[in-house]
Structure formats: C-alpha cells, structure tokens
Design a protein around this motif. Structure first.
Motif, short mmCIF file in Angstrom:
data_model
loop_
_atom_site.label_atom_id
_atom_site.label_comp_id
_atom_site.label_asym_id
_atom_site.label_seq_id
_atom_site.Cartn_x
_atom_site.Cartn_y
_atom_site.Cartn_z
N VAL A 135 0.91 -1.15 0.10
CA VAL A 135 -0.17 0.19 -0.04
C VAL A 135 1.08 1.28 -0.02
CG1 VAL A 135 -1.84 1.18 1.13
CG2 VAL A 135 -1.94 -1.29 1.25
N TRP A 137 0.99 4.54 -0.39
CA TRP A 137 -0.03 5.67 -0.70
C TRP A 137 0.78 7.20 -0.20
CZ3 TRP A 137 -5.55 4.46 1.10
CH2 TRP A 137 -5.97 3.44 0.29
N ARG A 139 -0.11 10.99 1.81
CA ARG A 139 -1.00 11.78 2.67
C ARG A 139 -0.13 13.03 2.88
NH1 ARG A 139 -4.80 9.12 1.31
NH2 ARG A 139 -6.29 7.95 2.71
N GLN A 164 -4.56 2.98 6.79
CA GLN A 164 -4.69 2.76 5.24
C GLN A 164 -4.40 1.45 4.58
OE1 GLN A 164 -2.97 5.48 6.83
NE2 GLN A 164 -4.64 6.97 6.16
N THR A 217 2.37 5.95 3.94
CA THR A 217 1.62 7.09 3.45
C THR A 217 2.76 8.28 3.01
OG1 THR A 217 1.35 8.11 5.72
CG2 THR A 217 -0.59 7.00 4.80
N GLY A 222 1.83 8.65 -4.64
CA GLY A 222 1.03 7.70 -4.29
C GLY A 222 0.55 6.77 -5.57
N ARG A 225 -2.55 0.28 -4.56
CA ARG A 225 -2.39 -0.79 -3.87
C ARG A 225 -2.49 -2.28 -4.43
NH1 ARG A 225 -7.56 -0.21 0.08
NH2 ARG A 225 -9.24 -0.49 -1.48
N HIS A 243 -4.81 5.30 -5.34
CA HIS A 243 -3.48 5.87 -5.07
C HIS A 243 -3.38 6.28 -3.69
CE1 HIS A 243 -2.05 6.33 -9.56
NE2 HIS A 243 -2.82 5.32 -9.27
N GLY A 244 -4.42 6.40 -2.99
CA GLY A 244 -4.31 6.92 -1.74
C GLY A 244 -3.88 8.45 -1.65
N SER A 245 -3.83 9.10 -2.68
CA SER A 245 -3.68 10.58 -2.45
C SER A 245 -4.93 11.50 -2.64
CB SER A 245 -2.54 10.98 -3.68
OG SER A 245 -3.00 10.53 -4.80
#
Length: 296
Positions: A135, A137, A139, A164, A217, A222, A225, A243-245
């Motif tokens: 993952v 990512w 933040r 996350q 993060t 990002g 996952r 993408h976790g962003s």
C-alpha cells in the motif's frame, strides 16, 4: 415497518454509512450521534434495530458495549478495535447478550476479492508459497495536522498500517493460512505525527509459505495498492486504481451498502455474515504483531 438505524460518528465515514443506508429498503437513519453522546437513549428508542459505529477507531468500544447492553445488532467500521484485547471484550459482551456483531470490510464485496478468494479456495494456485501486500500511498501533512485522531496511537491505533493498509491486511488474513511468525520495522519518515507512516514486515505462514507487508503514506504521489499470491501452479496479482492521494470522499458507497445489507440479512435469519468478531480479530492480531516486532 422500517428498521431504525443509529449511526455513531459524524465524520466522513459516518456520511458514507448514511448514504449507504439510504439505498437499502427497510432501513432508516433515526439518530446520528457524536462520540456516543446520548447513546443509551438512542439505542432504547422503539424500532431501533441496527447500530453503525463510525467514530474514531480507538473509541469503538463504548458504542459496541452499549449496543450489547440493549441487544441491538452492531456493525463496526474497520478496524473493529485497535487491540485484540478490546476485540475480545467486544466479542464477549455481544456473545453474553446474543447481540449480532460484525465489522465493515467493504472491499470483500468487490469482484477482485471474490475472484481471488475463489481461485485460492479451488486449489488453482497449487501449494501456496508466497503472498505480499503493498500500500504505497501518500498523505499530505494536513491529513494529520488537521485531525485530532489520525496518526495517533490512542485513537487511530497507529498509522499507515492500521489505517490505510487495513483492507489489504484483511485480504491477506482472509486468503492465507494463519501467520506463524513476523519480523518488522516501522518508522515515521515524512510526517509530523505520533505513529508510523512507513512499515515493512516479513511473514511466515503456517505450512511454510512466506510473505511481506509494506504500508506507507510517505510514497509521493501515491501508487495503486497491490496483493500478490503465488503457488506451485499459478500466480495472481491484483492492483486497484486507488493511489491513496485523492480525498476519501471520492470513494463510492456501493460496497458499504452491500456490506450493511448482508449484515442485516444475516440478522434476519439469512446467510451468516462473513466478518463477525472472530474474523475481524485476525487483521487486528496481525497488525498488533507487526507493531510489537517493530518495537522490539
């Protein structure tokens, strides 16, 4: 007659729950509470038949124990709690009052998970030899500085791993044999926060298969996952588009809706809900073991 739903929490995830409930026939939100205020009065109101817990992870205990006292079926956002000891207390309280308890891991209702689950269960991959989750990512600092609980040990339970990466951890423990051993490292490398923003772990599963966990993060900008499961007859790799962003508000609520509907079906005598307290405990146990190894 509609079943009344009490939602504990007023943040973004609670809004997902409210939106999801609005699309399920026979359910109606009758109360939205902040941090458990007036919980006993809300749960004892006529017609209430479901409590959805969507407050900070470290505060899930109070509404679950209250739901158990009032024998109101209770469905809790991931992770179900931030320690296995707290999970055990929840499970015990609900068992003593015969109160249905479940956890929301909505990605289990996704087509990629169900396909991967079927392929592993069928033996198509042969003897499983390795599994990994990633993952990677990103933040921004504001994600942590703008919240009173994100990235804190008391209310989030940790950082990138328990928040996350928890869905991929859930996939790993759902699809692979129990974890026999863990060796891990964690660090706070890029953010002004108490808990970790990067963790890396090596895993050995019962039966001999090896594995790894990477969660962060701090990987700008990002990336998707990913889960990989490989064996003596095949390999499956699943990546998603997240993408976790981007802001979490962009996530659709359909899988939450399917999850809540499945829980209510089980309460009404249908198929058992697949993520009860014992099943939800597995991901918390692995997270706890990774953190413990990283602190050694």
């Amino acid at each position: 007659m509609e079943t009344g739903v009490v939602i504990v929490g007023t943040g973004l995830i609670a809004k997902f729950h409210e939106e999801a409930v609005a699309g399920i026939p026979g359910l109606k939100v009758v109360a939205k509470l902040r941090r458990g205020a007036d919980l006993d009065a809300a749960l004892s109101a006529p017609g209430v038949g479901l409590c959805l817990v969507a407050n900070a992870s470290g505060a899930h205990d109070l509404p679950v124990l209250a739901a158990a006292r009032h024998r109101v079926p209770v469905l809790v956002e991931k992770p179900i709690a931030i320690t296995t000891a707290r999970v055990d207390a929840m499970v015990r309280a609900c068992a003593e009052t015969a109160t249905p308890l479940g956890c929301i891991f909505q990605t289990r209702w996704s087509e990629p998970f169900r396909d991967l689950q079927a392929r592993v269960a069928s033996g198509e991959l042969g003897r499983l030899t390795y599994a990994s989750i990633q993952v990677p990512w990103w933040r921004a600092d504001e994600y942590y500085t703008g919240s009173d609980w994100h990235g804190t040990k008391a209310m989030d339970g940790g950082g990138a791993l328990i928040n996350q990466a928890i869905h991929m951890v859930d996939w790993l423990v759902a699809l692979m044999p129990p974890v026999a051993d863990v060796k891990a490292f964690a660090g706070t490398l890029a953010h002004p926060m108490e808990a970790e923003d990067t963790v890396s772990a090596a895993i050995r599963f019962e039966g001999g298969a090896l594995g790894s966990v990477y969660a962060t993060t701090a990987s700008y900008p990002g990336r998707p996952r990913r889960i990989e499961i490989t064996g003596t007859k095949g390999t499956v790799v699943v990546e998603d588009a997240a993408h976790g962003s981007s802001h979490a508000a962009a996530i659709p609520c359909e899988q939450h809706r399917a999850c809540i509907a499945a829980f209510m079906e089980s309460v009404r005598g249908g198929a058992p809900y697949p993520i009860d307290g014992a099943e939800a405990r597995k991901s918390v146990d692995l997270v706890e073991r990774i953190y413990r190894s990283a602190q050694a």
